[in-house]
Motif scaffolding. Structure first.
Motif, PDB file in Angstrom:
ATOM      1  N   ALA A   1      55.886   8.648 -13.772  1.00 17.56           N
ATOM      2  CA  ALA A   1      57.327   8.841 -13.898  1.00 17.56           C
ATOM      3  C   ALA A   1      57.931   7.925 -14.965  1.00 17.56           C
ATOM      4  O   ALA A   1      58.747   8.355 -15.795  1.00 17.56           O
ATOM      5  CB  ALA A   1      57.995   8.598 -12.545  1.00 17.56           C
ATOM      6  N   VAL A   2      57.501   6.672 -14.971  1.00 22.48           N
ATOM      7  CA  VAL A   2      58.055   5.704 -15.929  1.00 22.48           C
ATOM      8  C   VAL A   2      57.653   6.045 -17.359  1.00 22.48           C
ATOM      9  O   VAL A   2      58.455   5.932 -18.290  1.00 22.48           O
ATOM     10  CB  VAL A   2      57.602   4.279 -15.551  1.00 22.48           C
ATOM     11  N   GLN A   3      56.409   6.477 -17.532  1.00 16.79           N
ATOM     12  CA  GLN A   3      55.932   6.778 -18.878  1.00 16.79           C
ATOM     13  C   GLN A   3      56.692   7.945 -19.507  1.00 16.79           C
ATOM     14  O   GLN A   3      56.783   8.034 -20.730  1.00 16.79           O
ATOM     15  CB  GLN A   3      54.440   7.088 -18.847  1.00 16.79           C
ATOM     16  N   PHE A   4      57.224   8.851 -18.689  1.00 17.90           N
ATOM     17  CA  PHE A   4      57.937  10.005 -19.245  1.00 17.90           C
ATOM     18  C   PHE A   4      59.456   9.898 -19.100  1.00 17.90           C
ATOM     19  O   PHE A   4      60.182  10.746 -19.608  1.00 17.90           O
ATOM     20  CB  PHE A   4      57.445  11.297 -18.590  1.00 17.90           C
ATOM     21  N   TRP A   5      59.925   8.864 -18.454  1.00 25.22           N
ATOM     22  CA  TRP A   5      61.355   8.685 -18.277  1.00 25.22           C
ATOM     23  C   TRP A   5      62.003   8.398 -19.641  1.00 25.22           C
ATOM     24  O   TRP A   5      61.725   7.407 -20.277  1.00 25.22           O
ATOM     25  CB  TRP A   5      61.572   7.524 -17.321  1.00 25.22           C
ATOM     26  N   GLY A   6      62.862   9.295 -20.089  1.00 23.97           N
ATOM     27  CA  GLY A   6      63.536   9.117 -21.366  1.00 23.97           C
ATOM     28  C   GLY A   6      62.656   9.380 -22.580  1.00 23.97           C
ATOM     29  O   GLY A   6      62.988   8.980 -23.685  1.00 23.97           O
ATOM     30  N   ILE A   7      61.533  10.076 -22.388  1.00 22.43           N
ATOM     31  CA  ILE A   7      60.572  10.274 -23.476  1.00 22.43           C
ATOM     32  C   ILE A   7      61.172  11.077 -24.622  1.00 22.43           C
ATOM     33  O   ILE A   7      60.771  10.937 -25.781  1.00 22.43           O
ATOM     34  CB  ILE A   7      59.305  10.974 -22.939  1.00 22.43           C
ATOM     35  N   SER A   8      62.174  11.938 -24.325  1.00 18.93           N
ATOM     36  CA  SER A   8      62.751  12.776 -25.373  1.00 18.93           C
ATOM     37  C   SER A   8      63.578  11.973 -26.368  1.00 18.93           C
ATOM     38  O   SER A   8      63.953  12.492 -27.420  1.00 18.93           O
ATOM     39  CB  SER A   8      63.621  13.868 -24.748  1.00 18.93           C
ATOM     40  N   ALA A   9      63.847  10.698 -26.063  1.00 16.91           N
ATOM     41  CA  ALA A   9      64.602   9.862 -26.998  1.00 16.91           C
ATOM     42  C   ALA A   9      63.781   9.510 -28.230  1.00 16.91           C
ATOM     43  O   ALA A   9      64.329   9.063 -29.236  1.00 16.91           O
ATOM     44  CB  ALA A   9      65.051   8.582 -26.296  1.00 16.91           C
ATOM     45  N   ARG A  10      62.491   9.697 -28.148  1.00 22.50           N
ATOM     46  CA  ARG A  10      61.599   9.376 -29.271  1.00 22.50           C
ATOM     47  C   ARG A  10      60.938  10.650 -29.776  1.00 22.50           C
ATOM     48  O   ARG A  10      60.211  11.301 -29.029  1.00 22.50           O
ATOM     49  CB  ARG A  10      60.523   8.388 -28.784  1.00 22.50           C
ATOM     50  N   PRO A  11      61.180  11.056 -31.009  1.00 21.75           N
ATOM     51  CA  PRO A  11      60.579  12.297 -31.516  1.00 21.75           C
ATOM     52  C   PRO A  11      59.059  12.298 -31.385  1.00 21.75           C
ATOM     53  O   PRO A  11      58.393  11.319 -31.723  1.00 21.75           O
ATOM     54  CB  PRO A  11      61.015  12.304 -32.992  1.00 21.75           C
ATOM     55  N   SER A  12      58.530  13.382 -30.862  1.00 21.22           N
ATOM     56  CA  SER A  12      57.088  13.627 -30.713  1.00 21.22           C
ATOM     57  C   SER A  12      56.425  12.770 -29.647  1.00 21.22           C
ATOM     58  O   SER A  12      55.243  12.948 -29.365  1.00 21.22           O
ATOM     59  CB  SER A  12      56.350  13.433 -32.041  1.00 21.22           C
ATOM     60  N   ALA A  13      57.160  11.844 -29.047  1.00 22.47           N
ATOM     61  CA  ALA A  13      56.538  10.978 -28.044  1.00 22.47           C
ATOM     62  C   ALA A  13      56.114  11.767 -26.811  1.00 22.47           C
ATOM     63  O   ALA A  13      55.072  11.487 -26.222  1.00 22.47           O
ATOM     64  CB  ALA A  13      57.499   9.856 -27.648  1.00 22.47           C
ATOM     65  N   GLY A  14      56.921  12.758 -26.423  1.00 17.73           N
ATOM     66  CA  GLY A  14      56.597  13.523 -25.225  1.00 17.73           C
ATOM     67  C   GLY A  14      55.312  14.294 -25.361  1.00 17.73           C
ATOM     68  O   GLY A  14      54.443  14.254 -24.477  1.00 17.73           O
ATOM     69  N   VAL A  15      55.149  14.997 -26.471  1.00 10.60           N
ATOM     70  CA  VAL A  15      53.933  15.770 -26.662  1.00 10.60           C
ATOM     71  C   VAL A  15      52.728  14.853 -26.820  1.00 10.60           C
ATOM     72  O   VAL A  15      51.618  15.164 -26.374  1.00 10.60           O
ATOM     73  CB  VAL A  15      54.077  16.730 -27.863  1.00 10.60           C
ATOM     74  N   HIS A  16      52.933  13.699 -27.424  1.00 12.70           N
ATOM     75  CA  HIS A  16      51.845  12.718 -27.579  1.00 12.70           C
ATOM     76  C   HIS A  16      51.357  12.235 -26.227  1.00 12.70           C
ATOM     77  O   HIS A  16      50.166  12.307 -25.898  1.00 12.70           O
ATOM     78  CB  HIS A  16      52.349  11.542 -28.413  1.00 12.70           C
ATOM     79  N   ARG A  17      52.280  11.778 -25.403  1.00 10.11           N
ATOM     80  CA  ARG A  17      51.892  11.193 -24.122  1.00 10.11           C
ATOM     81  C   ARG A  17      51.404  12.267 -23.151  1.00 10.11           C
ATOM     82  O   ARG A  17      50.461  12.048 -22.387  1.00 10.11           O
ATOM     83  CB  ARG A  17      53.077  10.419 -23.547  1.00 10.11           C
ATOM     84  N   ALA A  18      52.027  13.436 -23.161  1.00  9.49           N
ATOM     85  CA  ALA A  18      51.612  14.516 -22.259  1.00  9.49           C
ATOM     86  C   ALA A  18      50.221  15.021 -22.608  1.00  9.49           C
ATOM     87  O   ALA A  18      49.434  15.384 -21.721  1.00  9.49           O
ATOM     88  CB  ALA A  18      52.614  15.658 -22.310  1.00  9.49           C
ATOM     89  N   THR A  19      49.892  15.046 -23.887  1.00  8.39           N
ATOM     90  CA  THR A  19      48.567  15.511 -24.286  1.00  8.39           C
ATOM     91  C   THR A  19      47.499  14.522 -23.874  1.00  8.39           C
ATOM     92  O   THR A  19      46.410  14.916 -23.438  1.00  8.39           O
ATOM     93  CB  THR A  19      48.514  15.751 -25.807  1.00  8.39           C
ATOM     94  N   THR A  20      47.776  13.237 -23.986  1.00  3.17           N
ATOM     95  CA  THR A  20      46.794  12.262 -23.491  1.00  3.17           C
ATOM     96  C   THR A  20      46.634  12.378 -21.977  1.00  3.17           C
ATOM     97  O   THR A  20      45.553  12.128 -21.443  1.00  3.17           O
ATOM     98  CB  THR A  20      47.196  10.821 -23.866  1.00  3.17           C
ATOM     99  N   PHE A  21      47.712  12.772 -21.283  1.00  5.17           N
ATOM    100  CA  PHE A  21      47.637  13.026 -19.842  1.00  5.17           C
ATOM    101  C   PHE A  21      46.630  14.145 -19.558  1.00  5.17           C
ATOM    102  O   PHE A  21      45.780  14.035 -18.662  1.00  5.17           O
ATOM    103  CB  PHE A  21      49.026  13.401 -19.334  1.00  5.17           C
ATOM    104  N   SER A  22      46.707  15.224 -20.345  1.00  6.09           N
ATOM    105  CA  SER A  22      45.759  16.335 -20.182  1.00  6.09           C
ATOM    106  C   SER A  22      44.350  15.913 -20.548  1.00  6.09           C
ATOM    107  O   SER A  22      43.378  16.287 -19.872  1.00  6.09           O
ATOM    108  CB  SER A  22      46.189  17.516 -21.059  1.00  6.09           C
ATOM    109  N   LEU A  23      44.212  15.130 -21.607  1.00  3.58           N
ATOM    110  CA  LEU A  23      42.885  14.697 -22.037  1.00  3.58           C
ATOM    111  C   LEU A  23      42.268  13.738 -21.019  1.00  3.58           C
ATOM    112  O   LEU A  23      41.048  13.705 -20.851  1.00  3.58           O
ATOM    113  CB  LEU A  23      42.970  14.035 -23.416  1.00  3.58           C
ATOM    114  N   GLY A  24      43.100  12.964 -20.324  1.00  2.00           N
ATOM    115  CA  GLY A  24      42.584  12.125 -19.240  1.00  2.00           C
ATOM    116  C   GLY A  24      42.025  12.965 -18.110  1.00  2.00           C
ATOM    117  O   GLY A  24      40.991  12.622 -17.512  1.00  2.00           O
TER     118      GLY A  24
END
Length: 857
Positions: free
Chosen positions: A274-297
């Protein structure tokens, strides 16, 4: 780097640094052999000077920078290591405890590593500096002016006015890998929690109360408390380190303590998500970056299970004795947590950036549905193949090698989520996923598997869509409520097969279709909520935004390389596991077939450790050629999505039939055979009231002769009519076979009474392997048209709650139904049971009830 006008602290740091360097040279140059006293004086001085050096260096590092974070953590590890270092030094020098110096040496070298790591962080400070030799009157000046003009143009395009367009903090390759490792730890702990909970109702044979620990995953609701949310917002490594507790739980020998620690780790894991994605849209491309590593994990955890026969090597049901890599998992978890970054970190971050038309509740349902689908369908590469498995001859995919295709599809979905996010997040793609789900549910073999692959690609591709949408709202609403939804989906997922043991169970009896539909509806709500997001044009990724375009390309490149490597790794593992020698029976020279039956209780022993390795050892020592497993279907969230046949079949050399798949709603039965399986049919025997009764009817090529083997588990004692109907059904199967037949079964009846006389009858043609064995209730071996040689009962040790029953049959000889016994001395040695299990036996396994095998004429 640290000096400011009028400040004295930097000069103190300089003096301390020089003295510290001299004392370091002293204890390094003067060894304890040269002069023990001076060596210790220099070393102690060095350690004392390290304290002000560390404190001042951290104090002079700018706040909210990676360098400061790294220094705080490495310094904490350094000084934390001093405590056990001193303790074991005293144990060695004063108490002279054997082995204490070895442990002291490990801590001493750890101290050196942490010390070097602290000082090496200076590379981060100098990362933004550049040394140049400049010709101020010639070509260099002109080049510098041109570069300055280009940079000014880039700043204008970015709208950043003075900020560097080339700084992509948080998106480096190192941080990408660290993020994958953190999510690998998350998925390992998250999937372990239901598995450990399952141990307790398994042994209580009903609701145990420990199921309440499942509520630990709704921990993001705690973020509604300002103090808690503020703490985790700024110290985001804390829940990541807390998640590692779930990996370290294997150190607890008590099952209850292990469950408690894993529940704590899972709670921290969901908070970190929850914390890692809280407010993620404030940083361009950060959401897709972090979400993809979530899938790769998730993909990495699935590959780990592929490599370890469907057991995650860092689960707390694993330990060193059964092949666990728990210590490695703890080390990876601590390392990844310490070096983690939070891409959207901001001291002024708002609680929510969602517009008035955006629905946090619909997004929460999307989170719950997506997490449920990823866990129940994709946390193990064998799940899709076992859903569509129908027996021999092979008419569809196999867990090995075709699990590799599932992993490749997951990787393809991860790449689509980066490169085609707008496509994967729209409603046409959602409709296609529903069609895939319907095909997957409705068909077996390759057709059903293809539908499952379509659903797989879609599920992984929408991870960025769902998680970034959730991050736009307060995490207590989207992630907290989302995990509440997930708890209900888990319960429904269990109720469809455990209906006989839970309140209201019949409402969901055998209704996988309802649960699958609920999953898709929840995901659909998440897609609908995402469609309501309206991002201002100034924040969108524009064609002129060169920095954002460069960043998007960098992320796509990272994902493509990682997916390629992970897919290649899974392919190599599958290739290695698939290419093995054909199974061979133990005594072909005597045409002997040794058959056994064992209720394995889902592969968890009495102390909550995975038991496949112990099962393998006793099966090998008993020289069993054909064995039936009962209570063997672990393809559910509460059972870890494990295939208990894989390790034993591959390491000992067996053909394996998993039996009715997880979509058939049984507790499972399986068959392992040293002989080729010519044909196998899966049956669900009549069960109008109680749990479903699975059966496998297989024809084996035994030394050139077709021999039928039936593996069967009847219903519970309470369901009298069910058991009567099931006995008639199995009698029909056995009586309808013209081949010699062996029944390996769990009948729930007393010898010579009740339904026993249906199983052993003229209609079935079957005979009891030993009618004089009056002490049976569940397990029985029956046979027809075969020469029975011997029979034994072997104790289970602490592996399960049921013994192993074994019978030997001679193929190609006239059948015998006489119950006259002979002494073992009259039996050829290769037809005897192993002497290993006589007396006290080995590892808790021994001949019991009769205390010896029985041999027949």
């Amino acid at each position: 780097m640290t000096v400011s006008k009028g400040a004295i602290t930097p000069y103190i740091l300089l003096v301390v640094g020089v003295l510290r360097t001299l004392t370091c040279g002293g204890w390094t140059y003067v060894t304890s052999t040269d002069d023990h006293d001076w060596h210790d004086i220099f070393m102690i001085s060095y350690l004392i000077l390290t304290l002000p050096w560390t404190i001042l260096r951290i104090q002079l590092t700018p706040k909210n920078t990676p360098a400061r974070t790294y220094r705080v953590w490495t310094a904490s590890l350094f000084f934390g290591t001093l405590v056990p270092l001193v303790y074991y030094f005293i144990q060695h020098k004063v108490h002279r405890i054997a082995g204490a110096y070895t442990i002291y040496a490990f801590f001493e070298w750890s101290l050196i590593v942490f010390d070097l790591a602290f000082d090496s962080i200076s590379a981060v400070d100098f990362g933004s500096l550049e040394i140049q030799i400049v010709d101020t009157k010639g070509i260099t000046r002109l080049a510098a002016e041109k570069k300055a003009a280009l940079e000014q143009t880039a700043r204008s395009l970015n709208g950043a006015s003075g900020k560097s367009s080339r700084k992509h903090h948080g998106f480096s390759n190192f941080e990408f890998v660290v993020s994958i490792l953190n999510w690998f730890i998350f998925w390992s702990v998250f999937t372990a929690l239901p598995l450990l909970i399952w141990y307790f109702p398994l042994w209580y044979m009903g609701i145990s109360g420990y199921e309440a620990f499942l509520a630990s995953i709704i921990a993001p609701l705690l973020l509604a408390v300002p103090f808690i949310s503020g703490l985790f917002k700024y110290v985001y490594q804390l829940p990541l380190l807390g998640t590692v507790i779930g990996v370290a739980a294997y150190w607890a020998t008590s099952p209850v303590a292990r469950l408690e620690l894993v529940a704590l780790g899972a709670a921290c894991g969901t908070i970190s998500l929850a914390v890692q994605f809280w407010g993620i849209s404030a940083r361009p491309s950060a959401g897709v970056h972090r979400a993809t590593t979530f899938s790769l994990g998730l993909i990495l955890s699935s590959i780990a299970k592929l490599a370890f026969y469907t057991n995650n090597p860092i689960w707390p049901i694993m330990h060193e004795e059964n092949g666990g890599w728990n210590k490695t998992g703890v080390a990876i978890g601590i390392f990844a947590a310490l070096f983690a970054t939070r891409l959207q970190y901001s001291s002024t971050q708002p609680n929510s950036v969602a517009g008035k038309n955006e629905s946090g509740i619909a997004t929460a349902f999307g989170v719950g549905g997506l997490m449920f689908a990823l866990h129940t369908l994709l946390s193990d590469s064998s799940t899709l193949t076992l859903w569509v498995w129908e027996g021999y001859p092979v008419r569809g995919p196999l867990p090995v090698p075709h699990g590799f295709i599932t992993i490749a599809a997951m990787g393809f979905g991860a790449y689509l989520g980066v490169s085609k996010r707008a496509v994967s997040g729209n409603f046409p793609a959602y409709i296609i996923s529903n069609i895939g789900a319907i095909v997957f549910y409705s068909f077996s073999g390759w057709v059903g598997y293809l539908g499952g692959l379509v659903l797989t690609v879609y599920l992984v591709s929408i991870v960025p869509v769902i998680l970034e949408s959730a991050g736009r709202h307060h995490p207590a609403k989207t992630f907290g409520v989302g995990f509440v939804v997930l708890v209900f989906l888990y319960l429904a997922h269990v109720w469809i097969v455990a209906y006989a043991f839970v309140p209201g169970g019949p409402l969901l009896r055998e209704r996988t279709d309802i649960v699958l539909a609920a999953q898709q509806i929840c995901i659909g709500l998440g897609i609908w909520a995402n469609s309501k997001i309206r991002i201002p044009a100034s924040n969108a990724l524009g064609a002129n935004n060169t920095n954002a375009i460069s960043l998007a390309r960098k992320i796509r490149s990272q994902v493509l390389v990682t997916v390629t490597l992970l897919t290649a790794l899974s392919g190599a593992i599958s290739f290695k596991r698939f290419h093995r020698d054909d199974p061979k029976p133990h005594h072909p020279e005597s045409k002997l077939m040794t058959a056994g039956i064992w209720t394995i209780h889902f592969g968890l022993d009495n102390d909550m450790w995975a038991s496949e390795g112990r099962m393998r050892d006793v099966i090998e020592e008993l020289e069993i050629d054909v064995i039936g497993f009962l209570e063997s279907d672990t393809q559910r969230a509460i059972m870890g999505f494990r295939d208990l046949t894989q390790q034993i079949a591959e390491e000992l050399g067996y053909y394996a039939d998993f039996g009715p798949g997880p979509n058939k709603h049984t507790w499972g039965c399986a068959l392992l055979s040293k002989f080729p399986i010519l044909n196998s049919t899966h049956h669900l025997l009549p069960s109008p009231v109680g749990e479903l009764a699975p059966a496998i009817h297989a024809t084996l090529d035994v030394y050139g002769e077709p021999i039928d083997v039936v593996v069967f588990h009847s219903g519970q004692e309470e369901d009298v009519e069910d058991r009567r109907l099931q006995s008639l059904g199995v009698a029909d199967i056995m009586g309808g076979s013209s081949n010699p037949t062996v029944l390996l079964s769990y009948l729930v009846t007393k010898p010579l009474q009740g339904n026993y006389n249906t199983y052993v009858s003229d209609k079935s043609g079957m005979h009891d392997i030993d009618p004089s064995d009056w002490d049976r209730w569940c397990e029985y071996i029956l046979y027809k048209d075969l020469k029975r040689s011997s029979y034994a009962r072997v104790s289970r040790s602490t592996i399960t709650d049921t013994e192993i029953q074994v019978g030997k049959f001679l193929i190609g000889q006239p059948p015998n139904y006489s119950n006259e016994r002979v002494d073992e001395s009259q039996v050829p040695e290769d037809l005897r049971f192993p002497a290993l299990f006589r007396g006290e036996g080995v590892r808790g396994h021994r001949y019991h009830v009769f205390d010896e095998p029985r041999y027949f004429l």
